[in-house]
Motif scaffolding. Structure first.
Motif, PDB file in Angstrom:
ATOM      1  N   TYR A 162       0.811  -1.213   0.000  1.00 22.11           N
ATOM      2  CA  TYR A 162       0.000   0.000   0.000  1.00 22.11           C
ATOM      3  C   TYR A 162       0.848   1.267   0.000  1.00 22.11           C
ATOM      4  O   TYR A 162       0.348   2.342   0.278  1.00 22.11           O
ATOM      5  N   ARG A 163       2.119   1.114  -0.314  1.00 27.70           N
ATOM      6  CA  ARG A 163       3.072   2.224  -0.385  1.00 27.70           C
ATOM      7  C   ARG A 163       3.287   2.890   0.963  1.00 27.70           C
ATOM      8  O   ARG A 163       3.653   4.060   1.057  1.00 27.70           O
ATOM      9  N   ARG A 164       3.093   2.141   2.028  1.00 30.31           N
ATOM     10  CA  ARG A 164       3.426   2.612   3.360  1.00 30.31           C
ATOM     11  C   ARG A 164       4.850   2.184   3.678  1.00 30.31           C
ATOM     12  O   ARG A 164       5.315   1.143   3.220  1.00 30.31           O
ATOM     13  N   ALA A 165       5.538   2.993   4.486  1.00 21.56           N
ATOM     14  CA  ALA A 165       6.880   2.629   4.914  1.00 21.56           C
ATOM     15  C   ALA A 165       6.834   1.303   5.661  1.00 21.56           C
ATOM     16  O   ALA A 165       5.980   1.093   6.533  1.00 21.56           O
ATOM     17  N   LEU A 166       7.750   0.397   5.318  1.00 27.86           N
ATOM     18  CA  LEU A 166       7.846  -0.908   5.967  1.00 27.86           C
ATOM     19  C   LEU A 166       9.013  -0.860   6.942  1.00 27.86           C
ATOM     20  O   LEU A 166      10.178  -0.741   6.536  1.00 27.86           O
ATOM     21  N   TRP A 167       8.715  -0.926   8.240  1.00 27.65           N
ATOM     22  CA  TRP A 167       9.747  -0.848   9.273  1.00 27.65           C
ATOM     23  C   TRP A 167      10.029  -2.230   9.845  1.00 27.65           C
ATOM     24  O   TRP A 167       9.107  -2.967  10.207  1.00 27.65           O
ATOM     25  N   LEU A 168      11.315  -2.576   9.920  1.00 26.86           N
ATOM     26  CA  LEU A 168      11.771  -3.820  10.534  1.00 26.86           C
ATOM     27  C   LEU A 168      13.069  -3.535  11.276  1.00 26.86           C
ATOM     28  O   LEU A 168      13.679  -2.473  11.104  1.00 26.86           O
ATOM     29  N   THR A 169      13.512  -4.483  12.099  1.00 30.43           N
ATOM     30  CA  THR A 169      14.857  -4.353  12.655  1.00 30.43           C
ATOM     31  C   THR A 169      15.861  -4.422  11.506  1.00 30.43           C
ATOM     32  O   THR A 169      15.544  -4.933  10.426  1.00 30.43           O
TER      33      THR A 169
END
Length: 269
Positions: free
Chosen positions: A136-143
């Motif tokens: 959905y073109r949202r920022a994907l945050w991970l470690t």
């Protein structure tokens, strides 16, 4: 100086986003976000609280000094501004002392829930890395290690002709509570929701190592994902990149079968 656009600074009540990643909600917001190096965002409802501009911090709400958690957030922002080139250590977790308050809203006790399900409390990371963008073109945050693992795994799958995308990654405790509140508003009971969603504080998504994976053109987070080429590829190759499927059929946690949910546990390339 703008910070590197790959770091989310996390505090118990407020997230500090790098500029350029959040969507404007008005023309006024658009002008400010275009100039901001950082945006302070309330975790409980996503409200933008302030922006860091070249000329200084600009509040977006009245009585910003009274906002819960603002002192801790501003201290974290000051640290980042004073050492913009410094990459924070990978370790570092937020305290869990506010969690029971969220569970009280659902009538849950953390000790009882843990004993009943075998799930464990998951703290939120103090920092998260940008792993790209989701469907959905949202920022994907991970470690950071999970982000590297996901990017390498996705690229390897693409070389094999397999397309896959991320549906969601890191979720805060507050975000998980919001999922429950929205489903309860639709008439579902807490017990019904718990068969699909872990209680706030107990989801692997909180730790920044789990993500939901989909295949383009397929509905998100549906059991039908197991019939896709992407799922077949993951079954064969995901462990080489440090990922495993957390909730297979008949798992001991009372969570429905989730062929789309994969968690980075380390190892791999």
């Amino acid at each position: 100086m703008r910070n590197a656009p790959h770091l989310l600074i996390n505090t118990p009540d407020i997230e500090i986003w790098p500029g350029g990643l959040l969507r404007a909600r008005s023309n006024h917001d658009a002008r400010l976000l275009a100039q901001a190096s950082h945006v302070l965002r309330r975790k409980s409802d996503g409200r933008y609280l302030a922006v860091q501009l070249p000329r200084g911090l600009m509040p977006l709400i009245q009585r910003l000094p009274e906002e819960p958690g603002i002192e801790q957030a501003l201290s974290a922002l000051d640290t980042q501004l004073s050492q913009p080139a410094r990459i924070p250590p990978a370790q570092g977790e937020l305290p869990l002392h506010q969690l029971q308050q969220r569970l009280d809203q659902l009538g849950l006790d953390s000790d009882d829930y843990a004993a009943d399900t075998g799930l464990w409390l998951v703290a939120e990371p103090a920092h998260l890395a940008l792993a790209g963008f989701d469907r959905y073109r949202r920022a994907l945050w991970l470690t950071r290690p999970a982000a590297r693992g996901w990017q390498r795994m996705r690229d390897a799958a693409a070389i094999d002709g397999i397309a896959m995308d991320a549906i969601s990654g890191y979720r805060s405790h507050d975000y998980q509570l919001g999922i429950f509140e929205r489903k309860r508003a639709r008439g579902l009971s807490v017990a019904e929701i718990l068969t699909v969603n872990a209680a706030p504080g107990f989801s692997e998504h909180h730790g920044g190592n789990a993500l939901d994976i989909g295949a383009p053109g397929e509905p998100p987070a549906e059991e039908s994902f197991e019939h896709t080429d992407a799922f077949a590829w993951l079954q064969t190759h995901a462990s080489a990149y440090g990922f495993h499927m957390s909730y297979p059929r008949d798992n001991p946690y009372g969570i429905v079968y989730e062929p789309w949910h994969w968690c980075w546990i380390g190892g791999g390339y």
